[in-house]
Scaffold this motif. Sequence first.
Motif, PDB file in Angstrom:
ATOM      1  N   LEU A 142       0.628  -0.889   0.237  1.00  0.00           N
ATOM      2  CA  LEU A 142      -0.344  -0.285   0.163  1.00  0.00           C
ATOM      3  C   LEU A 142       1.121   1.589  -0.171  1.00  0.00           C
ATOM      4  N   GLY A 143       1.691   1.342   0.877  1.00  0.00           N
ATOM      5  CA  GLY A 143       2.448   2.524   0.991  1.00  0.00           C
ATOM      6  C   GLY A 143       3.463   2.891  -0.210  1.00  0.00           C
ATOM      7  N   TRP A 144       3.807   1.151  -0.886  1.00  0.00           N
ATOM      8  CA  TRP A 144       4.945   1.865  -1.571  1.00  0.00           C
ATOM      9  C   TRP A 144       4.132   2.099  -3.054  1.00  0.00           C
ATOM     10  N   SER A 145       3.268   1.482  -3.463  1.00  0.00           N
ATOM     11  CA  SER A 145       2.099   1.680  -4.564  1.00  0.00           C
ATOM     12  C   SER A 145       1.893   3.910  -4.739  1.00  0.00           C
ATOM     13  N   SER A 146       0.927   3.596  -3.291  1.00  0.00           N
ATOM     14  CA  SER A 146       1.787   4.965  -3.033  1.00  0.00           C
ATOM     15  C   SER A 146       2.953   5.911  -3.450  1.00  0.00           C
ATOM     16  N   ILE A 147       3.569   5.186  -3.031  1.00  0.00           N
ATOM     17  CA  ILE A 147       5.275   6.366  -3.264  1.00  0.00           C
ATOM     18  C   ILE A 147       5.408   5.770  -5.760  1.00  0.00           C
ATOM     19  N   LEU A 148       4.842   5.491  -5.939  1.00  0.00           N
ATOM     20  CA  LEU A 148       5.033   4.621  -7.086  1.00  0.00           C
ATOM     21  C   LEU A 148       3.671   5.745  -8.075  1.00  0.00           C
ATOM     22  N   ASN A 149       2.869   5.950  -7.457  1.00  0.00           N
ATOM     23  CA  ASN A 149       1.960   6.648  -8.387  1.00  0.00           C
ATOM     24  C   ASN A 149       1.772   8.095  -8.036  1.00  0.00           C
ATOM     25  N   LEU A 150       3.115   8.584  -6.977  1.00  0.00           N
ATOM     26  CA  LEU A 150       3.133  10.103  -7.522  1.00  0.00           C
ATOM     27  C   LEU A 150       4.842  10.388  -8.591  1.00  0.00           C
ATOM     28  N   VAL A 151       5.365   9.410  -8.502  1.00  0.00           N
ATOM     29  CA  VAL A 151       5.948  10.288  -9.485  1.00  0.00           C
ATOM     30  C   VAL A 151       5.808   8.869 -10.571  1.00  0.00           C
ATOM     31  N   CYS A 152       4.919   7.756 -10.575  1.00  0.00           N
ATOM     32  CA  CYS A 152       4.043   7.472 -11.979  1.00  0.00           C
ATOM     33  C   CYS A 152       3.152   6.777 -12.059  1.00  0.00           C
ATOM     34  N   LYS A 153       2.190   7.367 -11.888  1.00  0.00           N
ATOM     35  CA  LYS A 153       0.083   6.866 -12.312  1.00  0.00           C
ATOM     36  C   LYS A 153       0.155   6.691 -13.639  1.00  0.00           C
ATOM     37  N   THR A 154       0.422   5.908 -13.813  1.00  0.00           N
ATOM     38  CA  THR A 154      -0.061   4.702 -15.298  1.00  0.00           C
ATOM     39  C   THR A 154      -1.595   4.794 -14.988  1.00  0.00           C
ATOM     40  N   SER A 155      -2.482   5.518 -14.861  1.00  0.00           N
ATOM     41  CA  SER A 155      -3.795   4.937 -15.111  1.00  0.00           C
ATOM     42  C   SER A 155      -4.417   5.502 -16.566  1.00  0.00           C
ATOM     43  N   SER A 156      -3.693   5.854 -17.153  1.00  0.00           N
ATOM     44  CA  SER A 156      -3.676   7.327 -18.054  1.00  0.00           C
ATOM     45  C   SER A 156      -2.328   8.246 -18.392  1.00  0.00           C
ATOM     46  N   ILE A 157      -2.633   8.631 -19.842  1.00  0.00           N
ATOM     47  CA  ILE A 157      -1.557   9.539 -20.010  1.00  0.00           C
ATOM     48  C   ILE A 157      -1.759  10.858 -18.924  1.00  0.00           C
ATOM     49  N   GLY A 158      -2.963  11.563 -19.209  1.00  0.00           N
ATOM     50  CA  GLY A 158      -2.882  12.601 -18.904  1.00  0.00           C
ATOM     51  C   GLY A 158      -2.328  12.284 -16.937  1.00  0.00           C
ATOM     52  N   ASN A 159      -2.592  11.682 -16.204  1.00  0.00           N
ATOM     53  CA  ASN A 159      -1.942  10.920 -14.632  1.00  0.00           C
ATOM     54  C   ASN A 159      -0.554  10.806 -15.019  1.00  0.00           C
ATOM     55  N   ILE A 160      -0.053  10.199 -15.666  1.00  0.00           N
ATOM     56  CA  ILE A 160       1.917  10.421 -15.849  1.00  0.00           C
ATOM     57  C   ILE A 160       2.103  11.510 -15.901  1.00  0.00           C
ATOM     58  N   LEU A 161       1.353  12.400 -16.970  1.00  0.00           N
ATOM     59  CA  LEU A 161       1.691  14.260 -17.220  1.00  0.00           C
ATOM     60  C   LEU A 161       1.195  14.882 -15.834  1.00  0.00           C
ATOM     61  N   ASP A 162       0.594  14.450 -14.934  1.00  0.00           N
ATOM     62  CA  ASP A 162       0.611  14.946 -14.002  1.00  0.00           C
ATOM     63  C   ASP A 162       1.417  14.523 -12.247  1.00  0.00           C
ATOM     64  N   SER A 163       2.298  13.672 -12.403  1.00  0.00           N
ATOM     65  CA  SER A 163       2.690  13.010 -11.459  1.00  0.00           C
ATOM     66  C   SER A 163       3.567  14.061 -11.063  1.00  0.00           C
ATOM     67  N   ASN A 164       4.071  13.598  -9.906  1.00  0.00           N
ATOM     68  CA  ASN A 164       5.349  14.541  -9.886  1.00  0.00           C
ATOM     69  C   ASN A 164       6.505  13.849  -9.876  1.00  0.00           C
ATOM     70  N   HIS A 165       7.248  14.609 -11.093  1.00  0.00           N
ATOM     71  CA  HIS A 165       8.772  14.803 -12.027  1.00  0.00           C
ATOM     72  C   HIS A 165      10.193  15.594 -11.021  1.00  0.00           C
ATOM     73  N   THR A 166       9.842  15.871 -10.118  1.00  0.00           N
ATOM     74  CA  THR A 166      10.908  16.444  -8.932  1.00  0.00           C
ATOM     75  C   THR A 166      11.412  15.329  -8.220  1.00  0.00           C
ATOM     76  N   PHE A 167      10.282  14.508  -7.363  1.00  0.00           N
ATOM     77  CA  PHE A 167      10.988  13.590  -6.144  1.00  0.00           C
ATOM     78  C   PHE A 167      12.211  12.519  -6.905  1.00  0.00           C
ATOM     79  N   HIS A 168      13.159  13.097  -5.845  1.00  0.00           N
ATOM     80  CA  HIS A 168      14.062  11.368  -6.939  1.00  0.00           C
ATOM     81  C   HIS A 168      14.327  10.440  -5.949  1.00  0.00           C
TER      82      HIS A 168
END
Length: 168
Positions: A68-94
Amino acid sequence: LGDNNIGLRGCTSLAKLLANQDSGLERLYLNRNFIDDECAVVLADSLATNTKLKQMSMYENKSIVTVLGWSSILNLVCKTSSIGNILDSNHTFHCVDYIRAMDAIRALGTDDANLLYASLGLNKEADKLLVARRKILWSHARGNLNLGETAIDTSVMPRILAWIGNNS
């Protein structure tokens, strides 16, 4: 903030700070606290629009972060449910210092753990549009990108791939 017995209540307070666009915090050290799945979800949610925080350390925590926790971090940096969600993902946190390969692989599985590592690595790049394009390409290549009801004509695929790979 290490060794301060921080748990969900503390993470909820930190989340308010992280969600504030005026926050200039770039590194957050939460080592040896009680960070669990709920904490990871709260922190990841607060970072959705944060463009400042680059690193968070959760080393030697007394609680366990699972799928649950790791999935939330993955979705933060690359939410693959749609192209728009990927574009809206956090691209700073590394960087999440807690990440140890086996912990992430056990929780997420090899494919998602690799996507998490790759996304965190990409986020170090300065060109955030290129970062987003590469995440889209990787998600599509993995077969996890949901295009919804959209049918893509195969004749436009070369243009789409050129756009994703374009540096300008």
